[in-house]
Design a protein around this motif. Structure first.
Motif, PDB file in Angstrom:
ATOM      1  N   ALA A 258      35.071  87.291  64.641  1.00  0.00           N
ATOM      2  CA  ALA A 258      35.276  87.013  65.501  1.00  0.00           C
ATOM      3  C   ALA A 258      34.117  87.686  66.141  1.00  0.00           C
ATOM      4  CB  ALA A 258      36.581  87.047  66.592  1.00  0.00           C
ATOM      5  N   ILE A 261      30.867  86.324  65.009  1.00  0.00           N
ATOM      6  CA  ILE A 261      30.232  85.326  65.521  1.00  0.00           C
ATOM      7  C   ILE A 261      29.247  86.003  67.002  1.00  0.00           C
ATOM      8  CG2 ILE A 261      31.107  82.951  67.218  1.00  0.00           C
ATOM      9  CD1 ILE A 261      32.908  82.750  65.061  1.00  0.00           C
ATOM     10  N   VAL A 262      30.290  86.551  67.223  1.00  0.00           N
ATOM     11  CA  VAL A 262      29.402  86.834  68.531  1.00  0.00           C
ATOM     12  C   VAL A 262      28.062  87.922  67.772  1.00  0.00           C
ATOM     13  CG1 VAL A 262      29.405  89.192  70.263  1.00  0.00           C
ATOM     14  CG2 VAL A 262      31.687  87.639  70.133  1.00  0.00           C
ATOM     15  N   GLN A 267      27.202  83.696  72.731  1.00  0.00           N
ATOM     16  CA  GLN A 267      26.735  81.817  73.588  1.00  0.00           C
ATOM     17  C   GLN A 267      27.030  81.920  74.821  1.00  0.00           C
ATOM     18  OE1 GLN A 267      27.510  80.108  70.785  1.00  0.00           O
ATOM     19  NE2 GLN A 267      27.504  82.020  69.254  1.00  0.00           N
ATOM     20  N   LEU A 275      36.334  84.453  72.129  1.00  0.00           N
ATOM     21  CA  LEU A 275      36.183  84.852  71.281  1.00  0.00           C
ATOM     22  C   LEU A 275      36.805  86.377  71.240  1.00  0.00           C
ATOM     23  CD1 LEU A 275      32.808  83.967  69.660  1.00  0.00           C
ATOM     24  CD2 LEU A 275      34.988  83.550  68.213  1.00  0.00           C
TER      25      LEU A 275
END
Length: 368
Positions: A258, A261-262, A267, A275
């Protein structure tokens, strides 16, 4: 400009000294609390909040002592009440497998109490603006009531040992066990990632000038943490019947994914919130699982010292990040989040080897 620069440097030096002093206090506080016992440790926790309430009521402005006291009390919370619960659990003669239920309930109600305290604080703030109540006085009154209750109602957790005996036993049992070192590293990585998240989640969401009601988001994260804690008994007692180490390793890996991805790219707000909720759900799974593993591998009388030992390198890493990223601007937020994600991945690997190196044959604790 020169005056502003001198003021900035002075403020920066004070922050570094405060953080260094706090790291030293946290590193030694667990050992001190183990020696004086759980009862006095919990009373000291509330005494710190009483001191902060009095200082805020007198000075009206934040200072170094109030910040250090709050941070020290927050760090002591992680092992004082956990050791207290284990002590009461053993005194009442409950089965060891029931500690799984005890720890996930502690995480669940701990998150619920944080949500409740935010609601209560918001109500006090509205009344404080009208001059009806004083927030510092309310916090001091609550701390005093807690101290009186513990002093009159709890007679356990007295002085356990002297410093010399504690040091010798701690060195023999803790420093010589590689499994405890793995557990301590996993604990440190979890602490580092949670602090980094608390520091960067708001700047990440409002990046690029996005307007978001942040006050509505953090309770959602705490709710996700409550949900994650309820998943633990289902994973251990349900159809999956996972081992405690497997449950914890999966939680670390999912939380690391998580954050990765950040860190990779900013995003949309909805996806970022999702997330962050996944991250907190994983934290809700990891906290009771770590507490259960501490009970399996660490004697209760050394719990505070072991946790303080893991918080030392974590606080040092946080100090470096704050200086390099916050003051010198040498680290991007994405880089800091990536480091936190890497730490969570390494924590998952440590838990894997913790299970592999365990001398005793693995057992499913829900069947014991």
């Amino acid at each position: 400009m020169s005056n502003m620069e001198s003021v900035g440097k002075e403020w920066h030096c004070r922050c570094r000294l405060d953080l260094l002093l706090l790291s030293l206090l946290v590193l030694s506080s667990g050992i001190l609390f183990d020696v004086i016992g759980q009862r006095k440790s919990c009373m000291f926790f509330y005494a710190l909040h009483l001191f902060v309430g009095i200082m805020k009521g007198v000075t009206k402005t934040p200072n170094s002592w109030t910040s250090i006291s709050l941070a020290l009390s927050s760090s002591s919370l992680s092992f004082n009440f956990e050791a207290w619960m284990v002590h009461e659990h053993e005194k009442l003669g409950f089965r060891q497998d029931l500690l799984n239920t005890t720890f996930w309930l502690m995480t669940f109600f701990g998150s619920a109490s944080l949500i409740g305290s935010q609601v209560f604080a918001n109500l006090l703030m509205r009344n404080a603006e009208k001059g009806i109540v004083n927030i510092s006085l309310s916090a001091s009154l609550l701390a005093m009531i807690s101290i009186i209750y513990i002093r009159n109602s709890w007679s356990g957790g007295q002085l356990a040992s002297t410093i010399g005996n504690y040091r010798a036993s701690f060195s023999a049992l803790i420093f010589s066990d590689k499994k405890i070192w793995l557990l301590a590293w996993a604990q440190a990585c979890l602490h580092f990632s949670v602090v980094i998240f608390c520091t960067l989640w708001a700047p990440t969401i409002v990046a690029d000038g996005r307007e978001v009601h942040l006050a509505m988001l953090y309770p959602s994260f705490l709710g996700s943490q409550m949900l994650g804690s309820t998943i633990v008994p289902w994973l251990l007692n349900g159809s999956l019947s996972l081992y405690m180490e497997d449950c914890l390793a999966y939680a670390f890996v999912a939380a690391g994914v998580a954050l990765s991805i950040v860190a990779y790219d900013y995003q949309e707000v909805g996806f970022l919130v999702a997330l962050f909720c996944i991250f907190h759900a994983c934290i809700g799974m990891a906290l009771p699982s770590l507490a259960r593993l501490r009970t399996m591998y660490v004697p209760n009388e050394f719990r505070g010292g072991m946790i303080s030992l893991s918080l030392g390198p974590a606080n040092a890493a946080i100090l470096i990040v704050l200086i390099q990223g916050g003051y010198y601007q040498n680290l991007e937020n994405s880089t800091i989040l990536a480091v936190a994600a890497f730490g969570l991945f390494s924590a998952g690997i440590c838990i894997y080897y913790l299970k592999k190196w365990s001398k005793q044959p693995q057992q499913s604790w829900h069947k014991s």
